[in-house]
Design a protein around this motif. Sequence first.
Motif, PDB file in Angstrom:
ATOM      1  N   SER A 184       0.833  -1.196   0.000  1.00 51.15           N
ATOM      2  CA  SER A 184       0.000   0.000   0.000  1.00 51.15           C
ATOM      3  C   SER A 184       0.869   1.247   0.000  1.00 51.15           C
ATOM      4  N   ASN A 185       0.383   2.272  -0.677  1.00 55.16           N
ATOM      5  CA  ASN A 185       1.089   3.553  -0.618  1.00 55.16           C
ATOM      6  C   ASN A 185       0.308   4.565   0.215  1.00 55.16           C
ATOM      7  N   VAL A 186      -0.710   4.097   0.925  1.00 48.80           N
ATOM      8  CA  VAL A 186      -1.504   4.952   1.806  1.00 48.80           C
ATOM      9  C   VAL A 186      -1.010   4.779   3.234  1.00 48.80           C
ATOM     10  N   THR A 187      -0.515   5.834   3.830  1.00 49.66           N
ATOM     11  CA  THR A 187      -0.050   5.787   5.220  1.00 49.66           C
ATOM     12  C   THR A 187      -0.952   6.603   6.143  1.00 49.66           C
ATOM     13  N   GLU A 188      -1.745   7.485   5.573  1.00 50.43           N
ATOM     14  CA  GLU A 188      -2.701   8.267   6.357  1.00 50.43           C
ATOM     15  C   GLU A 188      -3.935   8.524   5.523  1.00 50.43           C
ATOM     16  N   ILE A 189      -5.026   8.812   6.197  1.00 50.81           N
ATOM     17  CA  ILE A 189      -6.310   9.027   5.532  1.00 50.81           C
ATOM     18  C   ILE A 189      -6.885  10.357   6.007  1.00 50.81           C
ATOM     19  N   ILE A 190      -7.452  11.091   5.073  1.00 45.20           N
ATOM     20  CA  ILE A 190      -8.030  12.406   5.368  1.00 45.20           C
ATOM     21  C   ILE A 190      -9.551  12.300   5.347  1.00 45.20           C
ATOM     22  N   PHE A 191     -10.185  12.767   6.417  1.00 48.35           N
ATOM     23  CA  PHE A 191     -11.641  12.804   6.483  1.00 48.35           C
ATOM     24  C   PHE A 191     -12.152  14.148   5.969  1.00 48.35           C
ATOM     25  N   LEU A 192     -13.255  14.100   5.245  1.00 47.72           N
ATOM     26  CA  LEU A 192     -13.904  15.339   4.829  1.00 47.72           C
ATOM     27  C   LEU A 192     -14.857  15.855   5.908  1.00 47.72           C
ATOM     28  N   GLY A 193     -15.325  14.954   6.774  1.00 50.71           N
ATOM     29  CA  GLY A 193     -16.222  15.369   7.853  1.00 50.71           C
ATOM     30  C   GLY A 193     -17.574  15.815   7.342  1.00 50.71           C
ATOM     31  N   PHE A 194     -18.245  16.652   8.122  1.00 52.38           N
ATOM     32  CA  PHE A 194     -19.577  17.117   7.752  1.00 52.38           C
ATOM     33  C   PHE A 194     -19.548  18.409   6.952  1.00 52.38           C
ATOM     34  N   SER A 195     -18.505  19.214   7.139  1.00 58.89           N
ATOM     35  CA  SER A 195     -18.456  20.509   6.464  1.00 58.89           C
ATOM     36  C   SER A 195     -17.017  20.997   6.393  1.00 58.89           C
ATOM     37  N   GLN A 196     -16.732  21.791   5.381  1.00 59.42           N
ATOM     38  CA  GLN A 196     -15.421  22.417   5.245  1.00 59.42           C
ATOM     39  C   GLN A 196     -15.436  23.867   5.735  1.00 59.42           C
ATOM     40  N   ASN A 197     -16.613  24.345   6.130  1.00 59.73           N
ATOM     41  CA  ASN A 197     -16.747  25.709   6.642  1.00 59.73           C
ATOM     42  C   ASN A 197     -16.276  25.761   8.090  1.00 59.73           C
ATOM     43  N   SER A 215     -13.021  18.536  14.097  1.00 56.81           N
ATOM     44  CA  SER A 215     -13.814  19.700  13.686  1.00 56.81           C
ATOM     45  C   SER A 215     -13.148  21.014  14.052  1.00 56.81           C
ATOM     46  N   LEU A 216     -12.129  20.956  14.907  1.00 52.17           N
ATOM     47  CA  LEU A 216     -11.398  22.162  15.290  1.00 52.17           C
ATOM     48  C   LEU A 216     -10.094  22.313  14.515  1.00 52.17           C
ATOM     49  N   MET A 217      -9.808  21.371  13.623  1.00 49.69           N
ATOM     50  CA  MET A 217      -8.525  21.368  12.917  1.00 49.69           C
ATOM     51  C   MET A 217      -8.710  21.593  11.423  1.00 49.69           C
ATOM     52  N   GLU A 218      -7.656  22.103  10.801  1.00 48.71           N
ATOM     53  CA  GLU A 218      -7.677  22.356   9.352  1.00 48.71           C
ATOM     54  C   GLU A 218      -7.720  21.047   8.573  1.00 48.71           C
ATOM     55  N   ARG A 219      -6.814  20.110   8.937  1.00 50.77           N
ATOM     56  CA  ARG A 219      -6.764  18.796   8.275  1.00 50.77           C
ATOM     57  C   ARG A 219      -7.234  17.725   9.253  1.00 50.77           C
ATOM     58  N   LYS A 220      -8.183  16.922   8.777  1.00 53.59           N
ATOM     59  CA  LYS A 220      -8.730  15.835   9.598  1.00 53.59           C
ATOM     60  C   LYS A 220      -8.045  14.546   9.156  1.00 53.59           C
ATOM     61  N   VAL A 221      -6.984  14.176   9.864  1.00 53.82           N
ATOM     62  CA  VAL A 221      -6.130  13.074   9.418  1.00 53.82           C
ATOM     63  C   VAL A 221      -6.119  11.963  10.460  1.00 53.82           C
ATOM     64  N   ILE A 222      -6.043  10.734   9.970  1.00 56.24           N
ATOM     65  CA  ILE A 222      -5.842   9.570  10.825  1.00 56.24           C
ATOM     66  C   ILE A 222      -4.839   8.654  10.135  1.00 56.24           C
ATOM     67  N   SER A 223      -3.961   8.054  10.910  1.00 57.83           N
ATOM     68  CA  SER A 223      -2.985   7.129  10.328  1.00 57.83           C
ATOM     69  C   SER A 223      -3.690   5.861   9.875  1.00 57.83           C
ATOM     70  N   LEU A 224      -3.027   5.106   9.000  1.00 56.31           N
ATOM     71  CA  LEU A 224      -3.627   3.863   8.509  1.00 56.31           C
ATOM     72  C   LEU A 224      -3.845   2.882   9.652  1.00 56.31           C
ATOM     73  N   LYS A 225      -2.854   2.789  10.556  1.00 57.01           N
ATOM     74  CA  LYS A 225      -3.019   1.906  11.712  1.00 57.01           C
ATOM     75  C   LYS A 225      -4.164   2.375  12.596  1.00 57.01           C
ATOM     76  N   GLY A 226      -4.278   3.693  12.770  1.00 55.30           N
ATOM     77  CA  GLY A 226      -5.384   4.235  13.552  1.00 55.30           C
ATOM     78  C   GLY A 226      -6.721   3.942  12.909  1.00 55.30           C
ATOM     79  N   CYS A 227      -6.758   3.975  11.582  1.00 64.08           N
ATOM     80  CA  CYS A 227      -7.985   3.690  10.842  1.00 64.08           C
ATOM     81  C   CYS A 227      -8.416   2.240  11.045  1.00 64.08           C
TER      82      CYS A 227
END
Length: 309
Positions: free
Chosen positions: A5-18, A83-95
């Motif tokens: 795999s070349n994915v080491t982290e995953i970005i969530f879009l969440g409910f809103s970008q505002n 929801s308080l952060m600019e980038r919503k990231v989780i590691s692959l292991k965390g996922c």
Amino acid sequence: MAATSNVTEIIFLGFSQNRDAQKVISGLFLLLFVAVLLGNGLIVVTIMAGKGLASPMYLFLSYLSFVEICYCSVTAPKLILDSLMERKVISLKGCITQIFFLHFFGGTEIFLLTLMAYDRYVAICKPLHYTVVMNRRACGLLVGAAWGGGLLHSVGQTFLIFQLPLCGPKVLDHYFCDVHPVLKLACSDTFLVGLLIIANGGCISVVSFMGLLASYVVILRSLRTQTSEGRRKALSTCASHLAVVALFFIPCSFVYMRPCVTLPADKIVAVFYTVVTPLLNPVIYSFRNAEVKTALRRLMGRKGRWEEK
């Protein structure tokens, strides 16, 4: 998995970008999460401390409340912080870890709800044999089986995802990791894996639902021979349980008992079985119960005396 795999982290879009909307979402879910912790925690403490709440029904209810706390804690704290952060990231292991615990506690909850229906069936339909059938040892084995069933379900779901090579895109239109959204990141054919995921989750849901349905059909038939007071009490208990079951099973069925595709409504539906059901469980299943309310008043009175001393 890392080798393929070349994915080491995953970005969530969440409910809103505002940003303003994200702050509102964070505050709202913080309030809901605190309410879940306080409500279910109070039920666990009340049942453990209450001398009159030693029946199997309350034992199962205390475990259900504990599982609700754990289940909500898998997703809500991450959403509140993200929801308080600019980038919503989780590691692959965390996922992968999030998927494991989500299905572990979710599967355990399904089995506990089924056990609670069986408990009501024995109590209402076989009252003379209740203390023999639902003895302490049997209840312990049933609770252990519920935890074991949740673990087996979770291991199966996690293994199916863990052995897939993930190539991206590494963005999920969701607020937590789950099997269906993560399947979209795979760079291999996921048709068979998708079928196995549906079979795993679907079998548990169908078997448990059929067990629940059978229990309540027999219960409703047996109520014809009960006194009016007995019917009223039994129907009140069963109605509360069915409300919890509906709030949990219907959203779960919508998400997990269909082809492995993600829909825009999945995020909203997920809120119901990860947050709303744990929030409402103490209200519709516990605080409406006269014995629980009596034990709660005793607990509060005892606490007040301790504070005076």
